[in-house]
Every structure is written in C-alpha cells, then in structure tokens.
Design a protein around this motif. Structure first.
Motif, short mmCIF file in Angstrom:
data_model
loop_
_atom_site.label_atom_id
_atom_site.label_comp_id
_atom_site.label_asym_id
_atom_site.label_seq_id
_atom_site.Cartn_x
_atom_site.Cartn_y
_atom_site.Cartn_z
N CYS A 51 0.86 -0.38 -71.06
CA CYS A 51 1.88 0.25 -70.23
C CYS A 51 1.24 0.88 -69.00
N ASP A 142 13.20 3.46 -78.88
CA ASP A 142 13.65 2.17 -78.39
C ASP A 142 14.01 2.29 -76.91
N GLU A 143 14.29 1.16 -76.28
CA GLU A 143 14.51 1.15 -74.83
C GLU A 143 15.81 1.84 -74.41
N LYS A 144 16.67 2.15 -75.36
CA LYS A 144 17.92 2.85 -75.03
C LYS A 144 17.67 4.34 -74.80
N ASP A 146 15.19 7.57 -73.39
CA ASP A 146 14.16 7.94 -72.42
C ASP A 146 14.24 9.44 -72.20
N LYS A 150 11.67 8.59 -62.84
CA LYS A 150 10.58 7.78 -62.29
C LYS A 150 9.44 8.71 -61.89
N LYS A 153 9.15 5.87 -66.25
CA LYS A 153 10.40 5.43 -66.86
C LYS A 153 10.15 4.59 -68.11
N GLY A 154 11.04 4.71 -69.08
CA GLY A 154 10.99 3.86 -70.27
C GLY A 154 10.24 4.46 -71.44
N MET A 155 10.07 3.66 -72.48
CA MET A 155 9.41 4.11 -73.71
C MET A 155 8.23 3.22 -74.08
N ALA A 156 7.84 2.31 -73.18
CA ALA A 156 6.83 1.29 -73.52
C ALA A 156 5.50 1.89 -73.96
#
Length: 212
Positions: A51, A142-144, A146, A150, A153-156
């Motif tokens: 990531c 999960d991606e839903k 956060d 920015k 961003k995201g959960m990766a």
C-alpha cells in the motif's frame, strides 16, 4: 527524584517474521501503573509494503492506567503536497476510554501480579481484540469502511504483511507525549512486563506466514 530514561529498543520480528490474517495471542503480566505505557503492536516492514501508506495496529496499549487496555489503528504516509509525513488515527484519541475499543478489568486489585491472555483475530473483513477469550472490540477493515481523508484513503494498508512489536516505555520527564498527569513517580517503580508465551494460528492451506 525521577530521572529521564529511555527504552533503548523494543522486541520486534522485523527481521524474522511478518504475517497477515489468523489469530495471535499472548499470555503476559502487563504493568497497569501510573507512568507506564506497555504496548503490543504491529506495523508493516518496508520490504513487504504494498500500500502507498503504512498501517499500524495496536493490539493493546495501557496509557498510565490501573485497569484498562485500549486498541488503536493508525495510518502513516507521505503527503507530497504538504511535503510532510501524515498520520491519521481511528477517531477517539490515545488514552481515551472508548467503550468500543477499550477493555476495563472489573477487579484491578491484583492485576499487576496476574497473567492474562490477550488475543487478536485478523480476517480480510475485520480486526477483533480479546482479553481472556472475550471479544471486546471489532473494527471493520473492508473497503466500505474508512477513517481518514486524502491522501491516506482506504483500508488497503491494514491488509499488508505486518511484523510484531513489544514495548514497555515509561512517561519520564521530557517524554515526547504522555496523557495529562501521567509523568512517572518514584513510587511507580519497578515497572515490569513479563511475557509467558506468544502463539499464532493460521489456515495451513494458505501461504499467510512469511519468513523474511
């Protein structure tokens, strides 16, 4: 009088092991004292980072508390526009009692003399935290879900391979950060963090354990 001291290093698996997903637990006698900041946490080794930003997962931290452990999630990443390192933490704040992220022991009278089992379950959907087999906190990854704007961003990052770290710092004069009124006092010593064992369970059908 107190004197400034510094933990020269913690114990980490950076050079030996990183993992993702599975169930990790530790049996330990953790210091619950004024001035103590024991923690058990994970972060991403640079060699395994996929990531753009780095994840930090605090399986537990004890912020100068006599009876409570707290779980936290963090994101760290370089902000090209601002030319600085950005940090975002799951809302609530370090050392703040969160009903969804903290576990408070009901009987703390002998807590510093007792061993307890601290657990962490990591799946592609969520991270869950346990004390003595009881799940007290679950955080969706999960991606839903956060928890930052920015550029983080995201959960990766919470799905990258992580190594494991043990720390026992103390809030001495000059410490970079501490809860209000948490500075170490002479009567708080000694502060010991005794680990009996650490175990990791994973699906043997998947290559989820990495030896670096």
């Amino acid at each position: 009088p107190t004197k400034r001291c510094l933990l020269s290093r913690g114990v980490a698996t950076h050079e030996t092991m990183a993992f993702k997903y599975g169930y990790l637990e530790m049996r330990a006698k953790v210091p619950f004292k004024h001035g103590a900041w024991p923690s058990w946490w994970m972060t991403v080794p640079k060699a395994r980072q996929k990531c753009a930003w780095m994840s930090e997962v605090d399986i537990f931290e004890v912020f100068s508390s006599k009876n409570e452990v707290v779980a936290n999630l963090h994101k760290w990443g370089w902000n090209n526009q601002a030319k600085k390192m950005d940090h975002v933490m799951l809302p609530g704040g370090e050392g703040v009692t969160q009903e969804s992220r903290g576990y408070r022991f009901p009987d703390a009278a002998k807590l510093n003399d007792e061993f307890h089992v601290y657990g962490y379950e990591w799946t592609p959907q969520a991270m869950s935290f346990f004390v003595d087999g009881m799940r007290y906190c679950t955080i969706p990854i999960d991606e839903k879900h956060d928890y930052s704007p920015k550029p983080l961003k995201g959960m990766a990052g919470h799905h990258d391979f992580h190594s494991v770290i043990f720390n026992n710092e103390v809030f001495t004069p000059g410490h970079g950060w501490m809860p209000k009124g948490a500075e170490l006092k002479p009567e708080d010593l000694p502060i010991d963090y005794e680990i009996d064992w650490v175990r990791l369970w994973q699906d043997p059908g998947k290559e989820e354990l990495k030896i670096l």
